[in-house]
Design a protein around this motif. Structure first.
Motif, mmCIF file in Angstrom:
data_model
loop_
_atom_site.group_PDB
_atom_site.id
_atom_site.type_symbol
_atom_site.label_atom_id
_atom_site.label_comp_id
_atom_site.label_asym_id
_atom_site.label_seq_id
_atom_site.Cartn_x
_atom_site.Cartn_y
_atom_site.Cartn_z
ATOM 1 N N GLN A 105 0.838 -1.199 0.000
ATOM 2 C CA GLN A 105 0.000 0.000 0.000
ATOM 3 C C GLN A 105 0.872 1.248 0.000
ATOM 4 O OE1 GLN A 105 -2.752 0.185 3.231
ATOM 5 N NE2 GLN A 105 -3.613 2.139 2.618
ATOM 6 N N TRP A 106 0.589 2.138 -0.942
ATOM 7 C CA TRP A 106 1.329 3.387 -1.040
ATOM 8 C C TRP A 106 0.748 4.370 -0.025
ATOM 9 C CZ3 TRP A 106 5.623 3.521 -4.054
ATOM 10 C CH2 TRP A 106 5.788 2.448 -4.935
ATOM 11 N N SER A 107 1.608 4.831 0.890
ATOM 12 C CA SER A 107 1.124 5.560 2.051
ATOM 13 C C SER A 107 1.113 7.067 1.877
ATOM 14 C CB SER A 107 1.996 5.223 3.260
ATOM 15 O OG SER A 107 2.014 3.827 3.495
ATOM 16 N N TYR A 108 2.075 7.586 1.155
ATOM 17 C CA TYR A 108 2.222 9.033 1.020
ATOM 18 C C TYR A 108 2.301 9.402 -0.451
ATOM 19 C CZ TYR A 108 3.546 8.450 5.892
ATOM 20 O OH TYR A 108 3.557 8.108 7.211
ATOM 21 N N TRP A 109 1.667 10.537 -0.779
ATOM 22 C CA TRP A 109 1.597 10.980 -2.162
ATOM 23 C C TRP A 109 1.977 12.449 -2.274
ATOM 24 C CZ3 TRP A 109 0.168 7.732 -6.187
ATOM 25 C CH2 TRP A 109 -0.321 6.475 -5.811
#
Length: 119
Positions: A105-109
């Motif tokens: 899961q990609w947490s920060y964008w």
């Protein structure tokens, strides 16, 4: 918390090049993966490329393989996306993102940067 700031987008003719940058702050990245995604108007966001910070191992979407290169600068805590042989279909908002190496899961964008390729 990790803060991500993208830069380097713009307008370029087909066949041209651009280099995107994503500067990260707030945490050391040694146990993280950094990636680039893009979203074109009316389309879902799609994966472009990723790099594992510690090992430098990279992975690309088939659509950009051989044209785009992801790299990192440890000293600057920055990841780059060198885009060559650009095509009109590469037009999109490009986002960088960060996730732990222990999750998918990609947490920060980041906030995104516009890339427009004219034909």
């Amino acid at each position: 918390q990790v803060q991500l700031v993208e830069s380097g987008g713009g307008l370029v003719q087909a066949g041209g090049s651009l280099r995107l940058s994503c500067a990260a702050s707030g945490r050391t990245l040694s146990n993280y993966v950094m990636g680039w995604f893009r979203q074109a108007p009316g389309k879902e966001r799609e994966f472009v490329a990723r790099i594992t910070w510690r090992s430098g191992i990279t992975y690309y979407a088939d659509s950009v393989k051989g044209r785009f290169t992801i790299s990192r600068d440890n000293a600057k805590n920055t990841v780059y996306l060198q885009m060559n042989s650009l095509k009109p279909e590469d037009t999109a908002v490009y986002y960088c993102a960060v996730r732990s190496i222990t999750t998918t899961q990609w947490s920060y964008w980041g906030q995104g940067t516009q890339v427009t390729v004219s034909s």
